[in-house]
Design a protein around this motif. Structure first.
Motif, PDB file in Angstrom:
ATOM      1  N   ALA A 155      -7.030   6.738  -4.765  1.00 13.98           N
ATOM      2  CA  ALA A 155      -5.596   6.542  -4.588  1.00 13.98           C
ATOM      3  C   ALA A 155      -5.159   5.205  -5.164  1.00 13.98           C
ATOM      4  O   ALA A 155      -5.933   4.239  -5.198  1.00 13.98           O
ATOM      5  N   THR A 160       3.131   9.287  -7.201  1.00 10.49           N
ATOM      6  CA  THR A 160       3.197  10.659  -6.675  1.00 10.49           C
ATOM      7  C   THR A 160       4.644  11.165  -6.593  1.00 10.49           C
ATOM      8  O   THR A 160       4.943  12.305  -7.005  1.00 10.49           O
ATOM      9  N   LEU A 187      -5.061  11.388  -5.032  1.00 10.07           N
ATOM     10  CA  LEU A 187      -5.026  10.525  -3.848  1.00 10.07           C
ATOM     11  C   LEU A 187      -6.341  10.582  -3.070  1.00 10.07           C
ATOM     12  O   LEU A 187      -6.784   9.573  -2.500  1.00 10.07           O
ATOM     13  N   LEU A 216       1.302   4.060  -3.131  1.00  8.57           N
ATOM     14  CA  LEU A 216       1.029   5.484  -2.954  1.00  8.57           C
ATOM     15  C   LEU A 216       2.218   6.346  -3.360  1.00  8.57           C
ATOM     16  O   LEU A 216       2.048   7.443  -3.901  1.00  8.57           O
ATOM     17  N   LYS A 221       0.820  -1.198   0.000  1.00 14.64           N
ATOM     18  CA  LYS A 221       0.000   0.000   0.000  1.00 14.64           C
ATOM     19  C   LYS A 221       0.859   1.255   0.000  1.00 14.64           C
ATOM     20  O   LYS A 221       0.581   2.226  -0.718  1.00 14.64           O
TER      21      LYS A 221
END
Length: 887
Positions: A755, A690, A751, A686, A682
């Motif tokens: 996300a 980004t 997000l 993320l 996870k």
């Protein structure tokens, strides 16, 4: 009472429900005082109720078949089939002895009861036997005759001079039983059938006085369906008689078979010549013989089935016959041509019972004790080496057999064991049970509190007996028999029990019936099915349990595809698609494996998928991570060189702070590619997109800032230029901050809305489960990439404008070429990214990051490092000024 004295007028009930028009008749019972026991009342004895007080005459086709002499206070009438010209005669030339056993069982039961000191003490049962000739009109006439007590019936009057009619027993056929029931129901006399199993008799509105000692055949369809399921027979045929009973039975059987999941290949109604033409009969035979169904359920009368077999057994293929209880009397079929084709058949049968002493009773009969019966004398001639004259004095066997002596008995005859076989009694035992049922009901009535020996009714049973009152006692009796407990429910049905018998043909004189199972239906309607496979013997043509299916079973890994316009049992077997299985045979649908599993090659088991992702220990992962590490170190080295030579003109002339920022962002770009390698989590999902987008935005914004700073610097050198106030690091810093904030804002919205998250790709590669990061929002992903593309394109355009500025202070050409490489990489990335799946897609994105970053690093900074390290003489203010002057 003296002979001829007037007796009771028949008390006719007031039936509120008039039965259907008469169609049938059965045997009858009479009560009489037993004369060899002390009387308990002043019950008077009257002569027998027929014309001749000394005997009872039963006639068939104009000839007296049975003449009897048996009177009693209560009397039992029986309507039986005693026609000596029965079916066996029609088909084989042999006299049918089936009904003769019924006759002996009836007489023997009455005599046995009359000798019993505990059952009906001081009461002697009488009887009257009539022949229905399997004819509804004759059965109805015989019933009326028994009720009125005269050969010529007198409706609504009782003309007998001795005894009271207690009950009528009969018939075996449903048709004749229905005809009888219209009469017995009208007068409310008990009628007990020993062979009628039609469910219609359970209707107490139409048949209020009907009882039976055979099970209701409404339970047979459930039994057949259970038997088919036991053997896995899903494709069967049905043969029924072409009458109301056969039609109802066939329809109910087809519904039950369909409900159980099996299918009916054909449902033919039998009506043999002369009712049908030979062509119609041949059509029915061809339907049966040509059908792929190897199992045929026979639900018709014995007459229709035997007639059908005469046509069928000539050269036709072997079938497994499943006979209903009404058709299961198979011993007579040994006289058919090629009866071995019926070998291995199964039949439902009413429970078999034993009658102790019946064999000895029959075998003690002499020919001269049978002088009142044509049928008995014909049977004697069939079984022995001699014959006796007929009652009329004629001797039809004069040139065939010698006359018998007075000392010869039936037991001494050579074929009596085959003709009068008492080893397997079914319907015969039902006759025996029916007699005892009436006796127990009478006994219960006499010994009850309402009617006892001391009451007026008990002291004159003949005078006060009402047939209605016996119904209550009949429903309350419960006694044991050799085949189980006997009682009657509110519909007059006895306990539903069926034996399952296997017919084994050894020779024409050696046919055995083996009990291989039974079916018991309890009061709640639940079925108990018992069957022994090891006791059954199939036809020799079947080397194993016969199969009867429309389509062969689909093995695991295949599913059933129904054939168009065919029953559900007819199907094709299709293999399950990838990722789906069937772990059982004959499954109608394939089961999709769980997401983390896949089907094996046989499609019968789900196995774990091969888990795949771009790992650090994979060759591709090792190469990419090594390249990323190398370039990040290389960038760090370039940054170190620029820091070391930060005061040199070359470093200072190209916006030193932006150069530091660009190098630092490029180093992070190389390092962020490592987030794409390894097992997705996870956190990593993320950070991947980004961090990559924000760092790349900083790098491209730095390039854009360097280009704009370069243009401002050259524009500001002109006298009176307005660009002088923009010279310095303030513009580039603000531009860098503004561009980065826009990308941060896009990433934040991405997000918040959707996300990226760890996901599993099970579609890209067969049997594999690829772990990857799902972008969450495709719009968010392409918005980030699109914004970087916009900045790159803008940097490329601005750098192209500034490429013609003086070379000494101009890095616009380097920026132009670097942005050309950068844009080319990311333009090529889009189709490559969309055309790949799984870890290859991740590798494409890493490759684009590394290539574009390396392009910026190499195109912008390598030429400068070359001058700083290898050509330091060019990195002086004097050299640059001289070059600028020359320019």
């Amino acid at each position: 009472m003296e002979k001829g004295k007037t007796i009771n007028k028949l008390t006719v009930g007031s039936p509120t429900d008039i039965p259907e028009p008469p169609r049938n008749i059965a045997p009858i019972f009479l009560l009489a005082k037993r004369q060899n026991k002390p009387a308990i009342s002043s019950l008077k004895i009257a002569p027998m109720f027929l014309k001749k007080a000394k005997n009872v005459v039963i006639s068939s086709q104009g000839k007296p078949l049975v003449q009897m002499n048996k009177a009693g206070a209560p009397m039992v009438g029986e309507v039986n089939n005693l026609d000596s010209k029965g079916l066996a005669t029609k088909f084989s030339g042999s006299t049918s002895t089936r009904y003769l056993l019924h006759y002996f069982a009836f007489i023997y039961a009455i005599e046995e009861i009359n000798k019993n000191l505990e059952l009906l003490p001081n009461i002697t049962l009488g009887y009257n036997i009539q022949d229905s000739q399997v004819n509804e009109a004759k059965a109805m006439k015989s019933t009326l005759g028994i009720i009125s007590g005269r050969d010529v019936p007198v409706p609504n009057y009782e003309c007998r001079t001795r005894g009271s009619l207690a009950a009528i027993i009969g018939d075996m056929s449903s048709d004749t039983s229905i005809a009888m029931a219209t009469i017995t129901g009208l007068y409310r006399y008990l009628q007990i059938s020993y062979g009628a199993m039609d469910p219609v008799f359970s209707d107490r509105v139409k048949f209020p006085s009907f009882y039976r000692t055979v099970p209701n055949m409404i339970h047979e369809p459930h039994g057949f369906a259970r038997l088919l399921k036991h053997f896995g027979w899903t494709w069967v045929g049905i043969l029924t008689s072409d009458d109301d009973i056969g039609t109802r039975a066939g329809e109910e059987l087809e519904r039950e078979i369909t409900r159980s999941g099996a299918c009916v290949a054909f449902n033919e109604r039998l009506r043999m010549p002369p009712h049908y033409t030979d062509e119609e009969t041949e059509r029915t035979v061809n339907v049966v013989s040509q059908s792929t169904a190897n199992v045929v359920i026979v639900y018709c009368t014995k007459e229709d089935w035997m007639a059908f077999l005469i046509f069928y057994l000539e050269g036709k293929n072997v079938k497994v016959w499943l006979a209903s209880a009404s058709t299961s009397y198979l011993k007579e079929h040994v006289f058919l041509p090629r009866p071995q084709l019926l070998n291995g058949s199964l039949a439902f049968s009413i429970p078999r019972g034993e009658i102790p002493g019946l064999k000895e009773y029959m075998y003690s009969v002499t020919p001269f004790s049978l002088e009142h019966s044509f049928l008995l004398l014909d049977t004697w001639a069939l079984c022995s080496d001699c014959a006796a004259p007929y009652p009329d004095g004629s001797f039809p066997y004069e040139y065939i057999l010698p006359r018998c002596t007075e000392n010869q008995t039936l037991g001494q005859m050579r074929l009596v064991g085959n003709v009068l076989d008492v080893s397997s009694l079914h319907f015969t035992y039902s006759v025996y049970t029916a007699v005892y049922a009436v006796a127990h009901a009478l006994h219960h009535m006499i010994t009850s509190s309402s009617v006892n020996a001391r009451s007026p009714e008990g002291q004159n049973l003949s005078k006060h007996f009402n047939p209605r009152q016996l119904h209550h006692h009949m429903r309350n009796i419960h006694f044991k028999t050799t085949s189980g407990d006997m009682s009657f429910d509110a519909q007059g049905d006895s306990p539903a029990r069926f034996d399952i018998v296997n017919w084994l043909y050894i020779s024409k004189v050696n046919v055995t019936f083996t009990n291989v199972g039974n079916i018991i239906i309890n009061s709640a309607g639940q079925m108990q099915f018992n069957f022994s496979d090891r006791d059954i013997h199939w036809h020799p043509d079947f080397t194993q349990i016969p199969r009867s299916v429309c389509s062969e079973s689909c093995p695991p890994g295949f599913w059933k595809v129904l054939q168009k316009d065919r029953p559900i049992c007819c199907y094709d077997c299709a293999p399950c698609p990838d990722g789906e299985i069937t772990h059982l045979s004959d499954m109608e649908n394939c089961i999709t494996c769980p997401r983390d599993q896949w089907s094996n090659e046989r499609r019968d088991t789900c196995i774990p998928r091969i888990t795949e992702f771009l790992a650090y220990d994979d060759p591709l992962g090792v190469v990419l991570s090594s390249i990323a590490s190398f370039f990040s170190l290389l960038t760090a080295g370039v940054l170190g060189i620029f820091i070391k030579y930060r005061k040199t003109p070359l470093v200072k002339a190209n916006n030193r702070d932006l150069s530091y920022t660009l190098l630092l962002s490029l180093m992070l770009c190389f390092l962020c590619s490592l987030l794409f390698i390894g097992r997705p989590s996870k956190t990593s999902c993320l950070l991947q997109q980004t961090s990559f987008s924000i760092i790349f935005t900083i790098a491209v914004s730095s390039v854009l800032g360097k280009t704009i700073t370069l243009i401002i610097a050259f524009k500001a050198t002109k006298p009176g230029s307005k660009f002088r106030k923009w010279v310095g690091t303030r513009v580039s810093s603000c531009l860098l901050l503004l561009c980065t904030l826009v990308q941060v804002l896009i990433c934040t919205m991405w997000l918040i809305h959707a996300a990226p998250f760890p996901d599993i790709d099970t579609k890209s590669e067969t049997g594999k489960m690829i772990l990857q990061c799902n972008e969450g929002s495709v719009i968010g992903f392409y918005s980030v990439v699109g914004y970087m593309g916009f900045l790159s394109l803008l940097s490329f355009v601005v750098a192209s404008i500034a490429r013609k500025l003086p070379d000494s202070f101009n890095e616009a050409q380097l920026i132009t070429f670097s942005m050309l490489v950068f844009c080319s990489v990311w333009i090529s990335f889009i189709p490559a990214y969309l055309s790949t799946k799984g870890r290859d897609m991740v590798a494409v994105e890493i490759f684009a990051i590394l290539t574009s970053s390396a392009g910026l690093l190499g195109c912008i900074f390598f030429p400068k490092c070359y001058v700083i390290i290898l050509r330091p003489e060019r990195n002086t203010k004097q050299y640059l000024m001289e070059k600028h002057t020359k320019t």
